[in-house]
Design a protein around this motif. Structure first.
Motif, PDB file in Angstrom:
ATOM      1  N   THR A 134       0.828  -1.194   0.000  1.00 31.79           N
ATOM      2  CA  THR A 134       0.000   0.000   0.000  1.00 31.79           C
ATOM      3  C   THR A 134       0.869   1.253   0.000  1.00 31.79           C
ATOM      4  O   THR A 134       0.518   2.277  -0.605  1.00 31.79           O
ATOM      5  N   VAL A 249      -4.242   1.727  -5.361  1.00 33.61           N
ATOM      6  CA  VAL A 249      -4.519   1.520  -3.931  1.00 33.61           C
ATOM      7  C   VAL A 249      -5.697   0.568  -3.749  1.00 33.61           C
ATOM      8  O   VAL A 249      -5.634  -0.398  -2.973  1.00 33.61           O
ATOM      9  N   ASN A 252      -4.845  -3.042  -4.940  1.00 38.46           N
ATOM     10  CA  ASN A 252      -3.914  -3.712  -4.045  1.00 38.46           C
ATOM     11  C   ASN A 252      -4.604  -4.224  -2.791  1.00 38.46           C
ATOM     12  O   ASN A 252      -4.383  -5.360  -2.354  1.00 38.46           O
ATOM     13  N   LEU A 253      -5.469  -3.393  -2.202  1.00 38.62           N
ATOM     14  CA  LEU A 253      -6.178  -3.805  -0.987  1.00 38.62           C
ATOM     15  C   LEU A 253      -7.189  -4.913  -1.272  1.00 38.62           C
ATOM     16  O   LEU A 253      -7.307  -5.872  -0.507  1.00 38.62           O
TER      17      LEU A 253
END
Length: 402
Positions: A134, A249, A252-253
């Motif tokens: 992150t 972001v 990725n999460l």
């Protein structure tokens, strides 16, 4: 999640900022050092090559050092490289500074992935890895735009001094928050290198090269594509890159969350979706709204593959994960370099600024094919290890089942 993950994310934020901020400052750096913009572009190429070469070398050198101390040494190297860049009197010195900083990149993410995975329960490892990454994705939302603004306002040297300060913060965080993990026992170069004999490790790295290559085939040429084809003003490119960063972001999460539950299903969805979006972007870039949505989705779908691919490398190189993990970070940069080159080839051939999107779609589709091959091989291997009268049910098979 352990606070040590915050320290790793801070280091990742600094590394991500220094990797990408140079792209927005090339004209200023070129003017300041008295070279052409294409020559200044070698600072991007040199960094990528440094990551690919430095990842395995620095990881090998660190096999006899505790992982915490190695992370601290890598952040120190990162700080020195950025200070050299900030103070460079000529282009050659600037290039040396970029390469010195890049040597920390792959090993930091490789060793950091192993440390992050070891800080949590097995069923939360992909999520832990995604939290560390992150920092890299947030760098593209916050660090890169701010660094570009500072560089354009106060001078590019100030930007690299600030990035060096981020390295200091990362170093302090690792020193304070990361547990003093001992050096892995029994680590030998031969044993680490043996991980590359596993077809699944090689397939995961190939998926990394092709999948992430699909992302950078488009994003490398996003500025001329948005201005010349979509009709955006030059000033709009900055917020479009922020949009791309926000997608990174989110992806990725999400990738980390679902990779811990259905790893291969997550890969199929992300790679398949990426191929479709890139193909549609090839023909729909003329529409401003569609282009903006595509930029976000490319970031989201591309980075949704990062935690599952990194975890897959760790799973199949579990006896010697450090070198394989770092090499997979190098594979990301190999994908970047390959895609940028292929995108330039099709543009030079006269196919236009949207042609790199088609290249990216082909690369992502090829990665999806490899994902199917990988799971098929895994199921076949699992069946061969079970008695004929027993159903196949192994942890690896269950984790990989879509």
């Amino acid at each position: 999640m352990p606070l040590a993950l915050l320290a790793l994310a801070i280091g990742a934020f600094g590394i991500g900022t220094t990797e990408f901020v140079i792209m927005g400052l090339l004209p200023q750096v070129a003017g300041g050092l008295g070279v052409s913009v294409p020559t200044a572009g070698l600072l991007v190429t040199g960094y990528a090559l440094g990551v690919m070469i430095g990842a395995p070398i620095m990881t090998i050198l660190g096999t006899r050092i505790s992982r915490k101390n190695m992370l601290m040494l890598l952040m120190g190297l990162f700080i020195v490289g950025n200070i050299i860049s900030a103070a460079a009197p000529v282009f050659a010195v600037m290039l040396i500074g970029r390469i010195v900083a890049s040597l920390a990149h792959g090993a930091f993410f490789g060793i950091g992935s192993v440390v992050a995975a070891g800080l949590v329960a097995p069923d939360r490892r992909a999520g832990a890895i995604s939290l560390m990454f992150t920092g890299l994705t947030v760098a593209n939302v916050v660090g890169v735009p701010l660094g570009t603004f500072v560089g354009q306002s106060a001078g590019w040297r100030v930007t690299f001094l600030i990035v060096a300060g981020l390295g200091v913060a990362g170093l302090a965080g690792v020193a304070k928050l990361v547990p003093d993990l001992p050096a892995p026992e029994g680590v030998r170069l031969r044993r680490e290198a043996a991980a590359f004999m596993n077809p699944q490790v090689l397939l995961a790295m190939a998926m990394t090269v092709l999948g992430f290559g699909g992302v950078f085939a488009a994003i490398t040429y996003i500025a001329p594509m948005m201005t010349e084809v979509s009709g955006y003003a030059d000033s709009s490119v900055t917020w479009l890159m922020v949009l791309f960063g926000l997608g990174m972001v989110a992806g990725n999460l999400i990738g980390g969350r679902f990779a811990d539950r259905r790893l291969m299903a997550m890969l199929y969805t992300a790679l398949g979706g990426l191929a479709v979006v890139l193909a549609l972007f090839t023909v729909g870039a003329q529409n401003k709204a569609a282009a903006a949505v595509a930029v976000f989705l490319i970031g989201a779908l591309g980075f949704a593959t990062v935690p599952p691919l990194q975890k897959r490398v760790l799973d199949f190189a579990h006896d010697a994960p450090t070198l394989a993990s770092a090499a997979n970070i190098g594979a990301f940069n190999l994908g970047n370099a390959l895609a940028a080159w292929l995108g330039g080839v099709v543009i030079t051939a006269g196919y236009g600024y949207t042609a790199p999107n088609a290249v990216g779609a082909v690369l992502a589709a090829a990665a999806l094919v490899l994902a199917f091959v990988s799971q098929r091989l895994e199921h076949r291997s699992a069946r061969s290890l079970q008695p004929a009268t027993e159903p196949v049910s192994t942890p690896a098979a269950e984790a990989a089942r879509p």
